[in-house]
Design a protein around this motif. Structure first.
Motif, mmCIF file in Angstrom:
data_model
loop_
_atom_site.group_PDB
_atom_site.id
_atom_site.type_symbol
_atom_site.label_atom_id
_atom_site.label_comp_id
_atom_site.label_asym_id
_atom_site.label_seq_id
_atom_site.Cartn_x
_atom_site.Cartn_y
_atom_site.Cartn_z
ATOM 1 N N ARG A 4 -7.767 -9.016 4.660
ATOM 2 C CA ARG A 4 -8.773 -8.680 3.663
ATOM 3 C C ARG A 4 -9.040 -9.864 2.744
ATOM 4 N NH1 ARG A 4 -6.683 -2.645 1.816
ATOM 5 N NH2 ARG A 4 -7.228 -1.550 3.744
ATOM 6 N N ARG A 5 -7.973 -10.545 2.345
ATOM 7 C CA ARG A 5 -8.161 -11.701 1.476
ATOM 8 C C ARG A 5 -8.933 -12.804 2.198
ATOM 9 N NH1 ARG A 5 -2.537 -12.675 -1.962
ATOM 10 N NH2 ARG A 5 -2.846 -10.956 -3.438
ATOM 11 N N GLN A 20 -10.116 5.627 -12.266
ATOM 12 C CA GLN A 20 -10.761 5.639 -10.949
ATOM 13 C C GLN A 20 -10.813 7.082 -10.454
ATOM 14 O OE1 GLN A 20 -8.808 3.249 -7.995
ATOM 15 N NE2 GLN A 20 -10.423 3.524 -6.475
ATOM 16 N N ALA A 70 -12.595 -11.865 2.337
ATOM 17 C CA ALA A 70 -13.218 -12.047 1.028
ATOM 18 C C ALA A 70 -13.441 -13.519 0.731
ATOM 19 C CB ALA A 70 -12.341 -11.409 -0.049
ATOM 20 N N ALA A 114 -4.490 -7.600 -8.263
ATOM 21 C CA ALA A 114 -4.131 -9.002 -8.503
ATOM 22 C C ALA A 114 -2.808 -9.115 -9.262
ATOM 23 C CB ALA A 114 -5.252 -9.721 -9.267
ATOM 24 N N GLY A 135 -5.904 -5.048 -4.796
ATOM 25 C CA GLY A 135 -7.030 -5.222 -5.707
ATOM 26 C C GLY A 135 -6.640 -5.378 -7.160
ATOM 27 N N ASP A 164 -3.888 0.976 -2.627
ATOM 28 C CA ASP A 164 -3.718 -0.422 -2.240
ATOM 29 C C ASP A 164 -3.574 -1.267 -3.500
ATOM 30 O OD1 ASP A 164 -3.842 -2.939 -1.154
ATOM 31 O OD2 ASP A 164 -5.523 -2.505 0.172
ATOM 32 N N SER A 190 0.857 -1.181 0.000
ATOM 33 C CA SER A 190 0.000 0.000 0.000
ATOM 34 C C SER A 190 0.896 1.233 0.000
ATOM 35 C CB SER A 190 -0.904 0.007 1.233
ATOM 36 O OG SER A 190 -1.756 1.134 1.235
#
Length: 320
Positions: A292-293, A223, A296, A246, A244, A241, A193
């Motif tokens: 976070r992963r 974005q 999810a 990948a 997201g 971050d 991040s």
């Protein structure tokens, strides 16, 4: 008390005089607002005459109002002082309002840089207002020098008027400069991040600010980023971050900030070019990324479990 002084008058050469009568001249320093004088000779004298001295008019204050172009959508700005210099975006309108030191017969703006092909300076009259001030509004199209010539009610003109400058500024695209990070090229871990900061500057407020990102020279993905829609100078900052995206080791991720102003002009920052490596870790960010992963993943498993409990949706019966 009355003060008297005497000066000698000199006779003008005969060749400098028209007609048979002799003429005399003299000069003296005027140090009072009113003088009474007469000429005296051995054969006679003139009646008493009166000379009223008046000061030349000057500019006591200049009020400068700049009205931006309609597309800018911002209010006019007014400043007051003793100078008429002003810089404004092309398409704006500038109004000068002069406060003279004494009542005027006229006030004139003189452009000192005439257009190509014209020799004489252009002269434009100012209009007098009910308050005794004199005003003129002009469109901003090119940089020019100017002066204001004043003439008092007694016919006395101003002396050695000051020279001012109207500077026409082109409305350029927004300027975007990275404040953080310092380096545009870097190697980063896939799970990381980053704090990003960009300084934005434009003549007028902006309409949009977006971050553009692409991976391995692919298509740009945009974005929106938060910004102040009423500010023309500001610092836009956010936490980016990479989770997201990948990313995998060996990827090249590029990113830049793109802003559009109220004229529709687009400006871009320099492009960040980050190579993704598995050998670098930002240890402070790893626990948050993994959490976070995990969340999810669990939410996905829970959704699948709920779908299994509910079973397939019944088929709708045809209408009779």
């Amino acid at each position: 008390p009355e003060t008297r002084s005497v000066i000698e008058l000199a006779r003008l050469p005969d060749e400098a005089v028209e007609g048979a009568a002799a003429q005399y001249q003299g000069q003296w320093l005027v140090e009072a607002e009113r003088l009474r004088y007469r000429a005296v000779s051995a054969i006679g004298e003139t009646p008493w005459l009166t000379l009223d001295a008046v000061a030349r008019p000057t500019i006591e204050e200049v009020e400068v109002t700049v009205t931006p172009p309609d597309y800018a959508g911002v209010a006019a700005e007014t400043v007051r002082g003793d100078a008429a210099d002003v810089a404004a975006v092309v398409g704006s309108r500038v109004q000068w309002t002069l406060t003279p030191s004494r009542p005027l017969e006229s006030a004139t703006l003189v452009w000192l840089d005439p257009p190509v092909g014209e020799e004489a300076a252009l002269r434009v009259a100012l209009a007098e207002g009910a308050d005794g001030r004199w005003s003129l509004e002009v469109p901003v199209a090119a940089t020019q020098r100017l002066q204001f010539e004043l003439v008092g009610l007694e016919g006395m003109p101003s002396e050695f008027p000051a020279t001012f400058r109207l500077t026409a500024v082109e409305d350029e695209p927004p300027q975007l400069v990275w404040q953080q990070p310092d380096m545009h090229e870097a190697t980063v871990p896939a799970i990381s991040s980053h704090r990003l900061e960009v300084e934005l500057t434009d003549a007028f407020p902006l309409t949009s600010v977006e971050q553009w990102t692409r991976i391995n020279r692919g298509d740009w993905v945009t974005q929106p980023r938060s910004f102040d829609p009423e500010a023309s100078e500001q610092l836009v900052a956010w936490q980016w971050d990479l989770l997201g995206l990948a990313l995998v080791p060996g990827d090249l991720v590029e990113s830049k900030l793109v802003a559009v102003d109220r004229r529709g002009l687009q400006g871009e920052s320099a492009t960040l070019e980050w190579a993704v490596s598995e050998t670098l870790l930002q240890l402070a960010a790893v626990p948050t990324m993994r959490a976070r992963r995990e969340i999810a993943s669990r939410l996905g498993a829970l959704a699948a479990e709920v779908d299994g409990m509910l079973g397939p949706e019944p088929e709708a019966s045809p209408l009779q």
